[in-house]
Motif scaffolding. Structure first.
Motif, PDB file in Angstrom:
ATOM      1  N   THR A 222       9.827  32.706  20.105  1.00 53.90           N
ATOM      2  CA  THR A 222      11.397  32.612  19.915  1.00 53.90           C
ATOM      3  C   THR A 222      12.341  33.382  20.866  1.00 53.90           C
ATOM      4  O   THR A 222      11.939  33.853  21.722  1.00 53.90           O
ATOM      5  CB  THR A 222      11.515  33.447  18.632  1.00 53.90           C
ATOM      6  N   LEU A 223      13.593  32.938  20.418  1.00 54.80           N
ATOM      7  CA  LEU A 223      14.537  33.402  21.265  1.00 54.80           C
ATOM      8  C   LEU A 223      14.880  34.736  21.471  1.00 54.80           C
ATOM      9  O   LEU A 223      14.879  35.648  22.524  1.00 54.80           O
ATOM     10  CB  LEU A 223      16.026  32.860  20.833  1.00 54.80           C
ATOM     11  N   GLU A 224      14.635  35.498  20.212  1.00 60.77           N
ATOM     12  CA  GLU A 224      14.506  36.934  20.302  1.00 60.77           C
ATOM     13  C   GLU A 224      13.229  37.683  21.114  1.00 60.77           C
ATOM     14  O   GLU A 224      13.650  38.395  21.837  1.00 60.77           O
ATOM     15  CB  GLU A 224      14.252  37.449  18.866  1.00 60.77           C
ATOM     16  N   GLU A 225      12.135  37.167  21.209  1.00 60.35           N
ATOM     17  CA  GLU A 225      11.163  37.534  21.818  1.00 60.35           C
ATOM     18  C   GLU A 225      11.571  37.147  23.312  1.00 60.35           C
ATOM     19  O   GLU A 225      11.231  38.096  24.180  1.00 60.35           O
ATOM     20  CB  GLU A 225       9.678  36.766  21.537  1.00 60.35           C
ATOM     21  N   ASP A 226      12.030  36.138  23.714  1.00 62.71           N
ATOM     22  CA  ASP A 226      12.496  35.736  25.144  1.00 62.71           C
ATOM     23  C   ASP A 226      13.291  36.816  25.773  1.00 62.71           C
ATOM     24  O   ASP A 226      12.976  37.417  26.809  1.00 62.71           O
ATOM     25  CB  ASP A 226      12.972  34.554  25.051  1.00 62.71           C
ATOM     26  N   LEU A 227      14.351  37.269  24.702  1.00 61.40           N
ATOM     27  CA  LEU A 227      15.293  38.392  25.390  1.00 61.40           C
ATOM     28  C   LEU A 227      14.644  39.477  25.464  1.00 61.40           C
ATOM     29  O   LEU A 227      14.990  40.158  26.374  1.00 61.40           O
ATOM     30  CB  LEU A 227      16.433  38.506  24.209  1.00 61.40           C
TER      31      LEU A 227
ATOM     32  N   ASP B   4      14.069  44.144  36.133  1.00 60.93           N
ATOM     33  CA  ASP B   4      14.274  44.708  37.371  1.00 60.93           C
ATOM     34  C   ASP B   4      13.273  43.653  38.172  1.00 60.93           C
ATOM     35  O   ASP B   4      13.230  43.343  39.264  1.00 60.93           O
ATOM     36  CB  ASP B   4      14.010  46.038  37.606  1.00 60.93           C
ATOM     37  N   LEU B   5      12.214  43.449  37.504  1.00 67.03           N
ATOM     38  CA  LEU B   5      11.099  42.961  38.261  1.00 67.03           C
ATOM     39  C   LEU B   5      11.567  41.351  38.317  1.00 67.03           C
ATOM     40  O   LEU B   5      10.949  40.606  39.226  1.00 67.03           O
ATOM     41  CB  LEU B   5       9.552  43.049  37.164  1.00 67.03           C
ATOM     42  N   LEU B   6      12.021  40.929  37.410  1.00 68.90           N
ATOM     43  CA  LEU B   6      12.266  39.368  37.522  1.00 68.90           C
ATOM     44  C   LEU B   6      13.301  38.991  38.533  1.00 68.90           C
ATOM     45  O   LEU B   6      13.048  38.072  39.240  1.00 68.90           O
ATOM     46  CB  LEU B   6      12.970  38.769  36.030  1.00 68.90           C
ATOM     47  N   SER B   7      14.283  40.003  38.766  1.00 71.00           N
ATOM     48  CA  SER B   7      15.284  39.789  39.783  1.00 71.00           C
ATOM     49  C   SER B   7      14.562  40.120  41.203  1.00 71.00           C
ATOM     50  O   SER B   7      14.854  39.505  42.220  1.00 71.00           O
ATOM     51  CB  SER B   7      16.338  40.640  39.498  1.00 71.00           C
ATOM     52  N   SER B   8      13.490  40.939  41.284  1.00 66.56           N
ATOM     53  CA  SER B   8      12.849  41.267  42.600  1.00 66.56           C
ATOM     54  C   SER B   8      12.111  40.288  42.892  1.00 66.56           C
ATOM     55  O   SER B   8      11.201  40.036  43.973  1.00 66.56           O
ATOM     56  CB  SER B   8      11.940  42.495  42.471  1.00 66.56           C
ATOM     57  N   SER B   9      11.791  39.118  41.859  1.00 61.88           N
ATOM     58  CA  SER B   9      10.834  37.922  42.065  1.00 61.88           C
ATOM     59  C   SER B   9       9.409  38.115  42.379  1.00 61.88           C
ATOM     60  O   SER B   9       8.763  37.273  42.938  1.00 61.88           O
ATOM     61  CB  SER B   9      11.566  37.018  43.151  1.00 61.88           C
ATOM     62  N   GLY B  10       8.914  39.173  42.061  1.00 65.10           N
ATOM     63  CA  GLY B  10       7.420  39.670  42.194  1.00 65.10           C
ATOM     64  C   GLY B  10       6.810  38.896  40.862  1.00 65.10           C
ATOM     65  O   GLY B  10       5.628  38.818  40.819  1.00 65.10           O
TER      66      GLY B  10
ATOM     67  N   ASN C 109       1.755  47.109  38.757  1.00 64.64           N
ATOM     68  CA  ASN C 109       1.872  48.240  38.067  1.00 64.64           C
ATOM     69  C   ASN C 109       2.990  48.672  37.248  1.00 64.64           C
ATOM     70  O   ASN C 109       3.186  49.053  36.158  1.00 64.64           O
ATOM     71  CB  ASN C 109       1.771  49.529  39.202  1.00 64.64           C
ATOM     72  N   ASP C 110       4.103  47.968  37.976  1.00 59.11           N
ATOM     73  CA  ASP C 110       5.502  47.651  37.019  1.00 59.11           C
ATOM     74  C   ASP C 110       5.523  47.102  35.803  1.00 59.11           C
ATOM     75  O   ASP C 110       6.042  47.714  34.690  1.00 59.11           O
ATOM     76  CB  ASP C 110       6.624  47.611  38.181  1.00 59.11           C
ATOM     77  N   VAL C 111       4.857  45.766  35.911  1.00 58.33           N
ATOM     78  CA  VAL C 111       4.581  45.103  34.766  1.00 58.33           C
ATOM     79  C   VAL C 111       3.996  45.731  33.688  1.00 58.33           C
ATOM     80  O   VAL C 111       4.377  45.832  32.646  1.00 58.33           O
ATOM     81  CB  VAL C 111       4.143  43.596  35.031  1.00 58.33           C
ATOM     82  N   THR C 112       2.767  46.333  34.104  1.00 53.01           N
ATOM     83  CA  THR C 112       1.667  47.042  33.127  1.00 53.01           C
ATOM     84  C   THR C 112       2.671  48.177  32.382  1.00 53.01           C
ATOM     85  O   THR C 112       2.521  48.234  31.381  1.00 53.01           O
ATOM     86  CB  THR C 112       0.469  47.731  34.171  1.00 53.01           C
ATOM     87  N   TYR C 113       3.507  48.882  33.032  1.00 50.23           N
ATOM     88  CA  TYR C 113       4.425  49.796  32.673  1.00 50.23           C
ATOM     89  C   TYR C 113       5.357  49.329  31.577  1.00 50.23           C
ATOM     90  O   TYR C 113       5.498  49.975  30.513  1.00 50.23           O
ATOM     91  CB  TYR C 113       4.882  50.795  33.705  1.00 50.23           C
ATOM     92  N   ALA C 114       5.967  48.353  31.960  1.00 46.97           N
ATOM     93  CA  ALA C 114       6.909  47.919  31.257  1.00 46.97           C
ATOM     94  C   ALA C 114       6.209  47.343  29.914  1.00 46.97           C
ATOM     95  O   ALA C 114       6.701  47.351  28.863  1.00 46.97           O
ATOM     96  CB  ALA C 114       7.734  46.849  31.959  1.00 46.97           C
ATOM     97  N   LEU C 115       5.238  46.554  30.012  1.00 42.92           N
ATOM     98  CA  LEU C 115       4.469  46.073  28.847  1.00 42.92           C
ATOM     99  C   LEU C 115       4.027  47.178  27.811  1.00 42.92           C
ATOM    100  O   LEU C 115       4.071  47.256  26.633  1.00 42.92           O
ATOM    101  CB  LEU C 115       3.305  45.221  29.079  1.00 42.92           C
ATOM    102  N   LEU C 116       3.378  48.257  28.607  1.00 44.94           N
ATOM    103  CA  LEU C 116       3.061  49.395  27.788  1.00 44.94           C
ATOM    104  C   LEU C 116       3.977  50.053  26.793  1.00 44.94           C
ATOM    105  O   LEU C 116       3.923  50.501  25.753  1.00 44.94           O
ATOM    106  CB  LEU C 116       2.291  50.474  28.781  1.00 44.94           C
TER     107      LEU C 116
ATOM    108  N   ILE D 156      11.597  40.339  25.931  1.00 38.35           N
ATOM    109  CA  ILE D 156      10.520  40.274  27.122  1.00 38.35           C
ATOM    110  C   ILE D 156      11.496  40.505  28.430  1.00 38.35           C
ATOM    111  O   ILE D 156      11.274  41.074  29.354  1.00 38.35           O
ATOM    112  CB  ILE D 156       9.736  39.167  27.298  1.00 38.35           C
ATOM    113  N   LYS D 157      12.424  39.618  28.543  1.00 37.92           N
ATOM    114  CA  LYS D 157      13.327  39.464  29.607  1.00 37.92           C
ATOM    115  C   LYS D 157      13.861  40.830  29.930  1.00 37.92           C
ATOM    116  O   LYS D 157      14.056  41.192  31.123  1.00 37.92           O
ATOM    117  CB  LYS D 157      14.588  38.430  29.674  1.00 37.92           C
ATOM    118  N   GLU D 158      14.484  41.399  28.817  1.00 35.37           N
ATOM    119  CA  GLU D 158      14.986  42.905  29.081  1.00 35.37           C
ATOM    120  C   GLU D 158      14.010  43.605  29.648  1.00 35.37           C
ATOM    121  O   GLU D 158      14.102  44.519  30.648  1.00 35.37           O
ATOM    122  CB  GLU D 158      15.544  43.210  27.840  1.00 35.37           C
TER     123      GLU D 158
END
Lengths: 289, 289
Positions: B222-227, B235-241, B262-269, B229-231
Motif C-alpha cells: 500500500t501507499l502507506e506501507e511504501d511511505l 538516509d540509506l536510500l539517498s546514499s544509494s547503498g 547493518n544500517d538496514v537491519t537496524y532500521a528494520l529492527l 518503509i521509505k521513511e
C-alpha cells in the motif's frame, strides 16, 4: 548428434558425470593472450572463435581469463575443459563489455554466454554436449533433448555421494573432431542405441556398464586395453566395489564406491604411473561478479 | 501467467532472487506425517496432492520428509518454501520408492520430481514460478519461457556477491491463491509489462527498482506501507547503498549492498522488531542419495 540450420537446436543426447572441484575462471584484464592456465598462455580455437567471430570483440576489448585448475587437468584429454573455458571466457567478456555487447544486440546472462559457447563448439566440431552438462551439473547428467541453452533439456539422476571417479591419462590423445569424423553415422547410431538402453533404467550403475560397452564397441577402447584394465582391476571388479570403467578420449575413467578408491588408485598407479580421484560435483555453473 | 491444457507447459514469466542457505530436505522413514519441520508436523496441500493424487502412493509407502531450515523461515510468507518442500518430498518419495514408481510408468530423476511438484503447484494454485527458479538457482533468476521442467526456460543474470537481501515479516499473510484470484487479468497484464521492462536491461538494480513499482501498482504494497518503509530507510536510500525494496506476500524484501546491511537491519529492527539477512544462493537444486 543432430546438426540443424539453427545451431542452437543442434547438439547431442548423452550421459556423463560432472566432477568436483569445479573450474574457476577469472578475468585478468586486457592482455596479449586470451587464456592463461597455470601461468602459461593457452590457445583454444573455440575461445578465439567465440570472442572474435561471434561476439566480434575488438582485440583491445578482449579480457584475458585465468583458468584455475589442478595441474593434471589438461585440455583435450576428455575432461570437458574446452567447453568450460569457452563458457567462462564468453561470460566474462560479455559481462565486462556489457555496454558494447548491448549495443551489438547481445543480452548479458549465463544462457546467452552459453549460446555463444555452444555455437562455437559446434562450428569448431569440438563437442556436442559437454557444455550443457556442465552448465546444469548435478553429478550424473543426462541430455534428454539436444540443443544449446534455451533449446536443449538436461536432467539429473540421483547418485550416492559415496561414488567416486578415478582417472588415468592414456598416451594417445584423440581429438573430438577426429573422433567424430572417424565414427560418422555408425557412431551416431551406436550412441543412440546406448542412450536408449540407458534411459530404460537411468542410474550410475547402468551408466558405468553401458559406457564400458560403448567405448569398446566404438573402438574408443581397444580389446587389448579392455583386457589390460580388467586384469589390473580384477579383484575389485569381482568384489563389485567398482561399478565400471570406460575410455573417453585419452581418459581411462573408473567409477567406484568410496571403500575401494584406495585399491583402484593403487592398481592404476601400478599400471599407468598415476591416478586422480574425483568426487562428483552436484552444483551447476554460476556467475558471481 | 499462462495456463494450458498441458500443465507442464503452463506457468509464468518472472524474475526473482534465490537465497542462501539452501533448504535441506531429508527422508525420515515411514511415519504418520508427510512433513516434519522443526519437530512439528506440517501440512501442505501441494505435498499431499503430489504424493496421493499424482504419484498415487499407498499411505504405507509414503516417506516422511524432514525440512531443515532456520526457524524464521515460515511457509506461506513468500520465501518459496512450499515449492521447495513439494519438490523435495516428491524427489525423496520417488527415489526411495523407485521400483514402485517405475512399475507405475514414472521415471526417477530431478526433472521428473520437478514435474510432479510443478503440476501440484498449478493445480493447487499455490505458485507458477518459484519451483523452476529454485531448481535452477543462480542468484538473480529469470523465467524467460513459462512451463515446468523440460518446457520452461530459466536464465541467470550476473550479480555481485556483495549484494544482500534483508527481510522483515509483515503481519498480513496473503496466500498466493487469494492474491492470484484478486489480481486476475490485470495482475497478469501488469506482470508482463514489468517483465518486458526488466528484460530491456536485466540487472539486480533494474529488478530492485521494478519490483518496488510492481508491488505498489498491484496493491501488494500500500501507499502507506511504501511511505513508512521509505521513511525508515531514508538516509540509506539517498546514499544509494539500498538498491530497492518491495513486498512479496507477507515479506518486506530489501536489496542492499554489503556495506549498508547493518544500517538496514537496524532500521528494520526499529520498525518491525526483527530483520533477517541473506546472501544470494548461486547454486542449483541437487539430489544426493
Amino acid at each position: 548428434m543432430v546438426r540443424k540450420d539453427n545451431l542452437l537446436k543442434s547438439g547431442s543426447l548423452g550421459v556423463g558425470v560432472t566432477l568436483a572441484p569445479p573450474l574457476i575462471i577469472e578475468p585478468l584484464g586486457s592482455k596479449k593472450d586470451y587464456i592463461v592456465m597455470g601461468n602459461k598462455s593457452v590457445n583454444l580455437s573455440t575461445v578465439t572463435y567465440a570472442l572474435e567471430e561471434i561476439l566480434k570483440l575488438p582485440k583491445d576489448r578482449v579480457i584475458t581469463v585465468r583458468v584455475k585448475a589442478k595441474e593434471y587437468l589438461k585440455i583435450g584429454y576428455g575432461y570437458g575443459l574446452s567447453a568450460a573455458i569457452t563458457l567462462g571466457a564468453a561470460a566474462i567478456n560479455m559481462v565486462l563489455n556489457k555496454d558494447l555487447m548491448v549495443s551489438k544486440g547481445f543480452k548479458v546472462s549465463l544462457n546467452e554466454a552459453g549460446k555463444v559457447a555452444h555455437i562455437s563448439e559446434i562450428v569448431n566440431q569440438t563437442g556436442y554436449g559437454d557444455l550443457m552438462a556442465e552448465m546444469h551439473g548435478g553429478g550424473l547428467v543426462v541430455r534428454v533433448k539436444e540443443g544449446g541453452p534455451g533449446y536443449g533439456v538436461v536432467d539429473k539422476i540421483p547418485v550416492s555421494s559415496s561414488i567416486k571417479v578415478i582417472t588415468a591419462h592414456l598416451k594417445r590423445p584423440k581429438h573430438t573432431k577426429v573422433m567424430l569424423n572417424e565414427m560418422g553415422r555408425r557412431g551416431i547410431e551406436l550412441g543412440l542405441k546406448y542412450f536408449n538402453e540407458f534411459m530404460k533404467d537411468p542410474s550410475i550403475e547402468t551408466f558405468s556398464r553401458l559406457a564400458h560397452d560403448f567405448s569398446l564397441e566404438t573402438g574408443l577402447m581397444t580389446l587389448e586395453e579392455d583386457l589390460k584394465i580388467k586384469e589390473s582391476l580384477r579383484d575389485l571388479l569381482s568384489s563389485s566395489g567398482v561399478l565400471g570403467y570406460f575410455i573417453k578420449k585419452s581418459l581411462l575413467v573408473v567409477v567406484a564406491e568410496e571403500q575401494v578408491v584406495n585399491d583402484v588408485t593403487y592398481a592404476l598407479l601400478k599400471n599407468f604411473g598415476h591416478a586422480y580421484v574425483f568426487n562428483l560435483y552436484f552444483g551447476s555453473t554460476y556467475m558471481v561478479v
